[in-house]
Design a protein around this motif. Structure first.
Motif, mmCIF file in Angstrom:
data_model
loop_
_atom_site.group_PDB
_atom_site.id
_atom_site.type_symbol
_atom_site.label_atom_id
_atom_site.label_comp_id
_atom_site.label_asym_id
_atom_site.label_seq_id
_atom_site.Cartn_x
_atom_site.Cartn_y
_atom_site.Cartn_z
ATOM 1 N N HIS A 1 -21.041 17.025 5.483
ATOM 2 C CA HIS A 1 -22.508 16.105 4.114
ATOM 3 C C HIS A 1 -20.939 16.383 2.854
ATOM 4 O O HIS A 1 -20.987 17.761 2.128
ATOM 5 C CB HIS A 1 -23.363 16.386 3.617
ATOM 6 C CG HIS A 1 -23.936 15.140 2.403
ATOM 7 N ND1 HIS A 1 -23.847 15.363 0.957
ATOM 8 C CD2 HIS A 1 -24.936 14.407 2.942
ATOM 9 C CE1 HIS A 1 -24.522 14.283 1.089
ATOM 10 N NE2 HIS A 1 -24.815 13.742 1.716
ATOM 11 N N PRO A 2 -20.332 15.683 1.185
ATOM 12 C CA PRO A 2 -19.811 16.454 0.282
ATOM 13 C C PRO A 2 -20.901 17.113 -0.234
ATOM 14 O O PRO A 2 -20.072 18.582 -0.929
ATOM 15 C CB PRO A 2 -19.367 15.068 0.021
ATOM 16 C CG PRO A 2 -19.487 13.677 0.675
ATOM 17 C CD PRO A 2 -20.309 14.178 2.269
ATOM 18 N N ASP A 3 -21.570 17.032 -0.610
ATOM 19 C CA ASP A 3 -22.347 18.050 -0.949
ATOM 20 C C ASP A 3 -22.576 19.224 -0.385
ATOM 21 O O ASP A 3 -23.573 20.587 -1.190
ATOM 22 C CB ASP A 3 -24.383 17.164 -1.112
ATOM 23 C CG ASP A 3 -23.619 16.492 -2.719
ATOM 24 O OD1 ASP A 3 -22.105 15.776 -3.151
ATOM 25 O OD2 ASP A 3 -24.770 15.102 -2.446
ATOM 26 N N ILE B 1 -21.356 25.723 -0.023
ATOM 27 C CA ILE B 1 -20.792 26.576 1.275
ATOM 28 C C ILE B 1 -19.943 26.661 0.092
ATOM 29 O O ILE B 1 -19.680 27.464 0.081
ATOM 30 C CB ILE B 1 -20.064 25.600 2.653
ATOM 31 C CG1 ILE B 1 -21.476 25.319 3.361
ATOM 32 C CG2 ILE B 1 -19.750 26.986 3.057
ATOM 33 C CD1 ILE B 1 -21.411 25.034 4.245
ATOM 34 N N ARG B 2 -19.296 25.859 -0.762
ATOM 35 C CA ARG B 2 -17.993 26.416 -1.389
ATOM 36 C C ARG B 2 -18.547 27.550 -2.387
ATOM 37 O O ARG B 2 -18.324 28.764 -2.873
ATOM 38 C CB ARG B 2 -16.947 25.149 -2.071
ATOM 39 C CG ARG B 2 -16.343 25.116 -1.297
ATOM 40 C CD ARG B 2 -15.150 23.819 -1.552
ATOM 41 N NE ARG B 2 -15.861 22.668 -2.376
ATOM 42 C CZ ARG B 2 -16.655 21.957 -1.943
ATOM 43 N NH1 ARG B 2 -15.798 21.618 -0.691
ATOM 44 N NH2 ARG B 2 -16.851 20.738 -2.334
ATOM 45 N N ARG B 3 -20.032 27.002 -3.241
ATOM 46 C CA ARG B 3 -20.581 27.629 -4.397
ATOM 47 C C ARG B 3 -20.941 29.234 -3.665
ATOM 48 O O ARG B 3 -20.960 30.268 -4.683
ATOM 49 C CB ARG B 3 -21.756 26.704 -4.837
ATOM 50 C CG ARG B 3 -21.184 25.853 -5.862
ATOM 51 C CD ARG B 3 -22.723 25.130 -6.178
ATOM 52 N NE ARG B 3 -23.625 25.411 -6.392
ATOM 53 C CZ ARG B 3 -24.803 25.219 -7.065
ATOM 54 N NH1 ARG B 3 -25.497 24.201 -6.122
ATOM 55 N NH2 ARG B 3 -26.290 26.342 -7.887
ATOM 56 N N LEU B 4 -21.192 28.977 -2.404
ATOM 57 C CA LEU B 4 -22.158 29.981 -2.226
ATOM 58 C C LEU B 4 -20.800 30.697 -1.437
ATOM 59 O O LEU B 4 -20.769 32.550 -1.822
ATOM 60 C CB LEU B 4 -23.070 30.162 -0.565
ATOM 61 C CG LEU B 4 -24.604 29.409 -0.168
ATOM 62 C CD1 LEU B 4 -24.663 28.814 0.710
ATOM 63 C CD2 LEU B 4 -25.031 30.102 -1.484
ATOM 64 N N ALA B 5 -19.995 30.799 -1.270
ATOM 65 C CA ALA B 5 -18.831 31.657 -0.635
ATOM 66 C C ALA B 5 -18.142 32.261 -2.470
ATOM 67 O O ALA B 5 -17.497 32.900 -1.819
ATOM 68 C CB ALA B 5 -17.219 30.904 -0.077
ATOM 69 N N VAL C 1 -8.300 26.352 14.395
ATOM 70 C CA VAL C 1 -7.548 26.505 13.445
ATOM 71 C C VAL C 1 -7.091 25.032 12.174
ATOM 72 O O VAL C 1 -7.061 24.219 13.005
ATOM 73 C CB VAL C 1 -6.202 26.903 14.238
ATOM 74 C CG1 VAL C 1 -4.925 26.815 12.812
ATOM 75 C CG2 VAL C 1 -5.896 28.353 15.125
ATOM 76 N N GLY C 2 -7.447 24.997 11.547
ATOM 77 C CA GLY C 2 -7.717 24.108 10.298
ATOM 78 C C GLY C 2 -8.841 23.309 10.379
ATOM 79 O O GLY C 2 -8.608 22.802 9.779
ATOM 80 N N GLY C 3 -9.623 23.327 10.921
ATOM 81 C CA GLY C 3 -10.643 22.711 11.229
ATOM 82 C C GLY C 3 -12.037 23.091 9.830
ATOM 83 O O GLY C 3 -12.279 22.037 9.501
ATOM 84 N N LEU C 4 -11.642 23.549 9.213
ATOM 85 C CA LEU C 4 -12.534 23.915 7.784
ATOM 86 C C LEU C 4 -11.826 23.484 6.864
ATOM 87 O O LEU C 4 -12.542 23.317 5.826
ATOM 88 C CB LEU C 4 -13.007 25.555 7.469
ATOM 89 C CG LEU C 4 -13.798 26.032 8.485
ATOM 90 C CD1 LEU C 4 -14.147 27.144 8.153
ATOM 91 C CD2 LEU C 4 -15.256 25.100 8.266
ATOM 92 N N GLN C 5 -10.894 22.610 6.708
ATOM 93 C CA GLN C 5 -9.782 22.409 5.660
ATOM 94 C C GLN C 5 -10.472 20.679 4.899
ATOM 95 O O GLN C 5 -10.451 20.874 3.897
ATOM 96 C CB GLN C 5 -8.567 22.037 6.533
ATOM 97 C CG GLN C 5 -7.448 21.337 5.581
ATOM 98 C CD GLN C 5 -5.652 22.272 6.030
ATOM 99 O OE1 GLN C 5 -5.654 22.007 6.702
ATOM 100 N NE2 GLN C 5 -4.802 21.789 4.435
ATOM 101 N N GLN C 6 -10.530 20.218 6.028
ATOM 102 C CA GLN C 6 -10.754 19.177 5.587
ATOM 103 C C GLN C 6 -12.443 18.792 5.195
ATOM 104 O O GLN C 6 -12.582 18.406 3.620
ATOM 105 C CB GLN C 6 -11.576 17.758 6.695
ATOM 106 C CG GLN C 6 -12.706 18.715 7.666
ATOM 107 C CD GLN C 6 -12.584 17.412 9.216
ATOM 108 O OE1 GLN C 6 -13.129 17.123 9.101
ATOM 109 N NE2 GLN C 6 -13.040 18.321 10.321
ATOM 110 N N TYR C 7 -13.123 20.305 4.502
ATOM 111 C CA TYR C 7 -14.506 20.577 4.185
ATOM 112 C C TYR C 7 -13.792 21.150 2.931
ATOM 113 O O TYR C 7 -15.342 21.935 2.200
ATOM 114 C CB TYR C 7 -15.523 20.982 4.432
ATOM 115 C CG TYR C 7 -15.287 20.381 6.137
ATOM 116 C CD1 TYR C 7 -16.062 19.345 6.144
ATOM 117 C CD2 TYR C 7 -15.599 21.119 7.441
ATOM 118 C CE1 TYR C 7 -15.964 18.531 7.085
ATOM 119 C CE2 TYR C 7 -15.536 20.615 8.735
ATOM 120 C CZ TYR C 7 -16.050 19.176 8.484
ATOM 121 O OH TYR C 7 -16.398 18.535 9.802
#
Length: 419
Positions: A95-97, A102-106, A118-124
């Motif tokens: 979900h985009p939100d 998770i980016r805010r947490l990171a 490998v590369g699996g998290l790039q789309q998010y």
């Protein structure tokens, strides 16, 4: 430069990683093992899981925990081994939100653990370059089967596959001369566990470097790399000699006697590391002459003549029970021991004296039995404060603590099926 201040008492000293924030996006064993170790050392480890499903190992049973009334729960024993001291946060990163959350947490985290392909998290937008841009201090640890580079990088990696591909199974199992010969995997997912240990070491090394540079970095850790590194003496023997090590059952390629032996009621292990120990062993077996025999007097001679010595020893060791041999040989400072079942391991007085079995309160089971962390600090003991969490148990708590999200905002995220 002034010397570091010495605390007046241990009460002033905190856990080694106290104050560290770890975002654990990993699943199954290698990554979670690292996350648990970091949590045991005092870090605040938040386990990010899929809503409604969570870590795959939550369903890897039986056995499952039972509740206080003896009824089975959905909490698998497997999950309990690698998720102590963590808080569980459920977020749908598809979900985009959810990805934004998770980016805010990171952005607040010191460390991120992940074991996606490998590369699996790039789309998010959760890959290393994306998160480094918003948090330059982040230590980002990627655990994969084969690493971020090389022809196998896109492949999924599992412990069993890596034990085979990485050579461990080729030196594990009965020799070709014995009945039942063939390659054998180790009885636990050892490559995963070793990778978790290497990940923990790598993270702490990166944190130490960050203390000097002020910057995080990416850790590229592969199960295959770890397995090859952990071949230890078997790898170095091949590289030095060019001879390919073979399966030898419980025997040692370069030390004799160093293997299992039959007794009157089972088996025992002898681990003879030098000629003095061998001499004392021979006397205890009733054959002091073996230590003087030129075929057996030194370890290289014993290795060359193991085919003669081992059958002779087996004829002697069957004359007493395992307990009798262990008592006798220990009194003579000869390294030996039984081959315990796991129930016997936890009943062993040394294991009990070291407190290797523990338990923690659990919201469903009442208490959950666990294996304790083996690290023994003199001043900052490891504290096992919370059982492996229920799925999403701490979602609201973590969002409030890390991001200041209030109850109304949290409920809105639930309504939107983000968490």
């Amino acid at each position: 430069m002034s010397a570091p201040r010495s605390p007046s008492n241990n009460a002033e000293r905190q856990a080694p990683l106290a104050g560290l924030k770890v975002l654990d996006l990993s699943r199954v064993l290698a990554g979670p093992w690292a996350g648990q170790l970091l949590a045991d050392l005092g870090a605040d480890v938040v386990k990010v899981e899929r809503p409604g499903a969570g870590d795959d190992t939550r369903s890897w049973g039986p056995p499952f925990l039972t509740d206080v009334d003896g009824r089975p729960t959905s909490e698998a024993a497997y999950f309990q081994c690698a998720n102590r001291n963590k808080r569980s946060l459920t977020v749908d990163m598809a979900h985009p939100d959810g990805a934004a959350l998770i980016r805010r947490l990171a952005a607040q985290a010191d460390v991120l653990l992940e074991n996606f392909k490998v590369g699996g998290l790039q789309q998010y937008g959760l890959d290393w370059p994306s998160l480094q841009a918003i948090n330059p201090r982040l230590v980002y640890c990627s655990i994969t089967g084969f690493g971020q580079t090389g022809p196998y990088a896109p492949r999924a990696g599992y412990d069993f596959l890596i034990q085979g591909l990485g050579g461990l199974m080729s030196v594990t199992g009965r020799s070709d001369a014995e009945e039942g010969a063939g390659p054998q995997k180790v009885g636990v997912a050892l490559t995963d566990v070793m990778t978790g240990l290497y990940a923990t070491i790598a993270v702490q090394g990166a944190l130490a470097e960050r203390a000097r540079s002020g910057l995080g970095q990416h850790i590229d850790l592969a199960l295959l790399d770890v397995q090859v590194a952990a071949l230890a003496n078997q790898a170095s023997s091949y590289l030095v000699s060019g001879r390919v090590p073979q399966r030898m059952g419980n025997a040692h390629p370069t030390i004799v006697p160093y293997q299992d032996f039959p007794t009157a009621d089972g088996d025992m292990i002898l681990a003879i590391g030098n000629d003095g120990q061998f001499s004392r062993l021979c006397a205890a077996l009733g054959h002091p002459d073996w230590a003087l025999d030129p075929r057996f007097a030194t370890n290289p001679q014993r290795v060359a003549n193991r085919g003669v010595l081992i059958p002779l020893m087996r004829q002697a060791t069957v004359m007493k029970t395992t307990a009798e041999w262990v008592a006798l040989l220990e009194s003579q400072a000869v390294p030996c021991g039984p081959i315990n079942r796991i129930d016997q391991v936890f009943a062993d007085p040394q294991v009990q004296a070291r407190g290797l079995q523990t338990s923690l309160p659990h919201p469903l089971a009442g208490t959950v039995p666990l294996v304790a962390n083996p690290i023994r600090y003199s001043a900052t003991p490891v504290v096992m404060h919370s059982a492996p969490p229920l799925l999403g148990q701490h979602t609201a708590e973590v969002l409030a603590h890390w991001l200041g999200v209030d109850d109304a905002a949290c409920q809105h995220l639930r309504d939107q099926q983000v968490i």
